[in-house]
Design a protein around this motif. Structure first.
Motif, short mmCIF file in Angstrom:
data_model
loop_
_atom_site.label_atom_id
_atom_site.label_comp_id
_atom_site.label_asym_id
_atom_site.label_seq_id
_atom_site.Cartn_x
_atom_site.Cartn_y
_atom_site.Cartn_z
N PRO A 37 1.84 -11.55 -74.41
CA PRO A 37 2.96 -11.36 -73.46
C PRO A 37 2.62 -10.40 -72.32
O PRO A 37 3.01 -10.64 -71.17
N LEU A 38 1.89 -9.33 -72.63
CA LEU A 38 1.52 -8.38 -71.59
C LEU A 38 0.59 -9.03 -70.56
O LEU A 38 0.75 -8.82 -69.35
N ALA A 39 -0.36 -9.80 -71.03
CA ALA A 39 -1.25 -10.50 -70.11
C ALA A 39 -0.48 -11.52 -69.27
O ALA A 39 -0.78 -11.70 -68.07
N THR A 40 0.52 -12.15 -69.87
CA THR A 40 1.33 -13.11 -69.13
C THR A 40 2.12 -12.42 -68.02
O THR A 40 2.20 -12.93 -66.89
N ILE A 41 2.70 -11.27 -68.33
CA ILE A 41 3.42 -10.51 -67.31
C ILE A 41 2.49 -10.08 -66.19
O ILE A 41 2.83 -10.17 -64.99
N ALA A 42 1.29 -9.63 -66.55
CA ALA A 42 0.31 -9.23 -65.53
C ALA A 42 -0.07 -10.42 -64.65
O ALA A 42 -0.21 -10.28 -63.42
N LEU A 43 -0.22 -11.59 -65.25
CA LEU A 43 -0.56 -12.79 -64.47
C LEU A 43 0.59 -13.18 -63.55
O LEU A 43 0.37 -13.53 -62.38
N PHE A 44 1.82 -13.11 -64.04
CA PHE A 44 2.99 -13.44 -63.23
C PHE A 44 3.07 -12.54 -61.99
O PHE A 44 3.55 -12.97 -60.94
N SER A 45 2.65 -11.29 -62.12
CA SER A 45 2.79 -10.35 -61.01
C SER A 45 1.95 -10.74 -59.79
O SER A 45 2.21 -10.25 -58.69
N PHE A 46 0.95 -11.60 -59.99
CA PHE A 46 0.11 -12.04 -58.88
C PHE A 46 0.55 -13.40 -58.32
O PHE A 46 -0.10 -13.94 -57.44
N TRP A 47 1.65 -13.91 -58.82
CA TRP A 47 2.20 -15.17 -58.32
C TRP A 47 3.44 -14.90 -57.48
O TRP A 47 3.92 -13.76 -57.38
N THR A 48 3.98 -15.93 -56.89
CA THR A 48 5.24 -15.85 -56.16
C THR A 48 6.15 -16.97 -56.63
O THR A 48 5.70 -17.92 -57.31
N GLN A 49 7.41 -16.86 -56.28
CA GLN A 49 8.37 -17.86 -56.74
C GLN A 49 9.27 -18.27 -55.59
O GLN A 49 9.80 -17.43 -54.85
N ASP A 50 9.45 -19.58 -55.44
CA ASP A 50 10.35 -20.16 -54.45
C ASP A 50 11.44 -20.90 -55.19
O ASP A 50 11.28 -22.05 -55.58
N TYR A 51 12.56 -20.19 -55.42
CA TYR A 51 13.67 -20.69 -56.23
C TYR A 51 13.17 -21.03 -57.63
O TYR A 51 12.86 -20.12 -58.40
N THR A 255 17.43 -7.53 -63.07
CA THR A 255 18.06 -8.29 -61.98
C THR A 255 17.09 -9.30 -61.39
O THR A 255 17.47 -10.45 -61.11
N GLN A 256 15.83 -8.91 -61.23
CA GLN A 256 14.84 -9.83 -60.67
C GLN A 256 14.63 -11.03 -61.59
O GLN A 256 14.52 -12.18 -61.11
N PHE A 257 14.60 -10.81 -62.87
CA PHE A 257 14.35 -11.90 -63.81
C PHE A 257 15.58 -12.79 -63.99
O PHE A 257 15.45 -14.02 -64.01
N LEU A 258 16.75 -12.20 -64.15
CA LEU A 258 17.93 -12.96 -64.58
C LEU A 258 18.89 -13.35 -63.47
O LEU A 258 19.62 -14.33 -63.61
N LYS A 259 18.91 -12.61 -62.37
CA LYS A 259 19.90 -12.89 -61.32
C LYS A 259 19.27 -13.38 -60.02
O LYS A 259 19.79 -14.30 -59.39
N LEU A 260 18.19 -12.74 -59.60
CA LEU A 260 17.55 -13.13 -58.35
C LEU A 260 16.52 -14.24 -58.53
O LEU A 260 15.97 -14.73 -57.54
N ASN A 261 16.27 -14.61 -59.77
CA ASN A 261 15.33 -15.69 -60.08
C ASN A 261 13.97 -15.45 -59.42
O ASN A 261 13.37 -16.35 -58.82
N ASN A 262 13.48 -14.22 -59.57
CA ASN A 262 12.19 -13.83 -58.99
C ASN A 262 11.37 -13.15 -60.07
O ASN A 262 11.17 -11.94 -60.06
N ALA A 263 10.89 -13.96 -61.02
CA ALA A 263 10.12 -13.41 -62.14
C ALA A 263 8.85 -12.70 -61.69
O ALA A 263 8.50 -11.66 -62.26
N PRO A 264 8.11 -13.19 -60.71
CA PRO A 264 6.91 -12.45 -60.28
C PRO A 264 7.19 -11.04 -59.80
O PRO A 264 6.44 -10.11 -60.12
N MET A 265 8.27 -10.83 -59.03
CA MET A 265 8.60 -9.48 -58.59
C MET A 265 9.03 -8.62 -59.76
O MET A 265 8.68 -7.43 -59.85
N GLY A 266 9.80 -9.19 -60.69
CA GLY A 266 10.17 -8.44 -61.88
C GLY A 266 8.95 -8.04 -62.69
O GLY A 266 8.85 -6.92 -63.20
N ALA A 267 7.98 -8.95 -62.81
CA ALA A 267 6.74 -8.64 -63.53
C ALA A 267 5.96 -7.55 -62.80
O ALA A 267 5.38 -6.66 -63.43
#
Length: 296
Positions: A37-51, A255-267
């Motif tokens: 899970p920690l590696a997954t969060i680290a990987l997500f942080s280098f991605w972006t999300q469009d909706y 908020t980033q994960f659940l409301k703004l739908n921006n998992a990469p920024m939350g990560a």
């Protein structure tokens, strides 16, 4: 001799294999539930999300935004200040309690005192937070009592829905976590060392500062880390009693994960918070080691 050496080598290899076999289940379990899970969060942080679409092109845009946006910096600084205040308040209040139980309570009753200290764990964490809302509220127990005895003319507004309420609530919630490690460290102190210090001309204050406190520092360090690290990630208490002025970085991550739908920024915010807390913890441990060397 060669045959004996070969048998010994085979025995050692077999023994090592048995050891690896014994630790493999918890190692795999830890890897699956912590490292992955920690590696997954680290990987997500280098991605972006469009909706609903995750753009997996590696980028540092999230880190640049997190480090330059004033809102994120303010939330991180507030989180560090609140967690630091909670840690200081909790440890300062926990040490006298642990010291009293260790040095002044008869051995036959120490287990009873430890049992009483752990009673708050019997109730739900949410129930304890809501009880503090009742105590600190505008028409709560504290304001009503202070008005009843004539100490204030109108209810206090600085004890709820702000950072003060978060500090008070978290300090109460994590008090047992701070008391128990300090108590264990104090119990390990050889009482004859204290008697020797007094026999050599030291008074009780200097004996405490030069003998008891340095020997109890491992427990203090454990208490500091046990309180500081999880409180900076607490999002329930700031949401319920903090108000707008008591929200922390964990609330923004939620908020980033659940409301703004921006998992990469939350990560990204989660990774930065983890790195900052880890750096502060390492600095604290290094300073404590220097203090102990100086005390010797």
């Amino acid at each position: 001799m060669a045959e004996l050496g070969g048998r010994l080598g085979r025995w050692r290899r077999g023994d090592a294999a048995s050891g690896y076999l014994l630790i493999s289940p918890p190692l795999i379990y830890t890897f699956a539930l912590l490292a992955v899970p920690l590696a997954t969060i680290a990987l997500f942080s280098f991605w972006t999300q469009d909706y609903l679409t995750i753009i997996k092109t590696p980028t540092l845009a999230n880190y640049r935004e997190a480090l330059t946006d004033p809102l994120y910096r303010e939330l991180m600084l507030r989180s560090l200040l609140i967690s630091g205040s909670v840690t200081v308040a909790t440890v300062l209040l926990a040490f006298p309690i642990a010291y009293f139980v260790s040095f002044h309570v008869p051995p036959a009753r120490k287990s009873l005192w430890i049992f009483l200290i752990t009673i708050p764990f019997w109730t739900s964490y949410l129930i304890r937070v809501f009880l503090w809302k009742v105590i600190l509220g505008y028409n709560g127990v504290l304001n009503t009592t202070l008005q009843g005895v004539g100490l204030i003319d109108e209810p206090l507004t600085v004890i709820l829905y702000n950072a003060n309420a978060v500090v008070i609530t978290l300090a109460h919630a994590y008090a047992p976590f701070a008391i128990l490690p300090i108590f264990v460290a104090l119990e390990k102190i050889d009482r004859s060392l204290l008697e020797a210090s007094l026999d050599l001309g030291e008074n009780r204050v200097t004996t405490f500062l030069r003998v008891t406190l340095p020997l109890a520092m491992p427990g203090v360090v454990a208490s500091v880390l046990i309180v500081f690290i999880p409180t900076i990630g607490d999002y329930v208490t700031p949401r319920l009693v903090g108000g707008p002025g008591g929200l922390m970085i964990s609330n923004m991550i939620q908020t980033q994960f659940l409301k703004l739908n921006n998992a990469p920024m939350g990560a990204t915010l989660a990774i930065l918070a983890m790195l900052i807390v880890g750096a502060i913890a390492l600095i604290f441990v290094a300073l404590n080691r220097r203090f102990l060397r100086g005390a010797r």
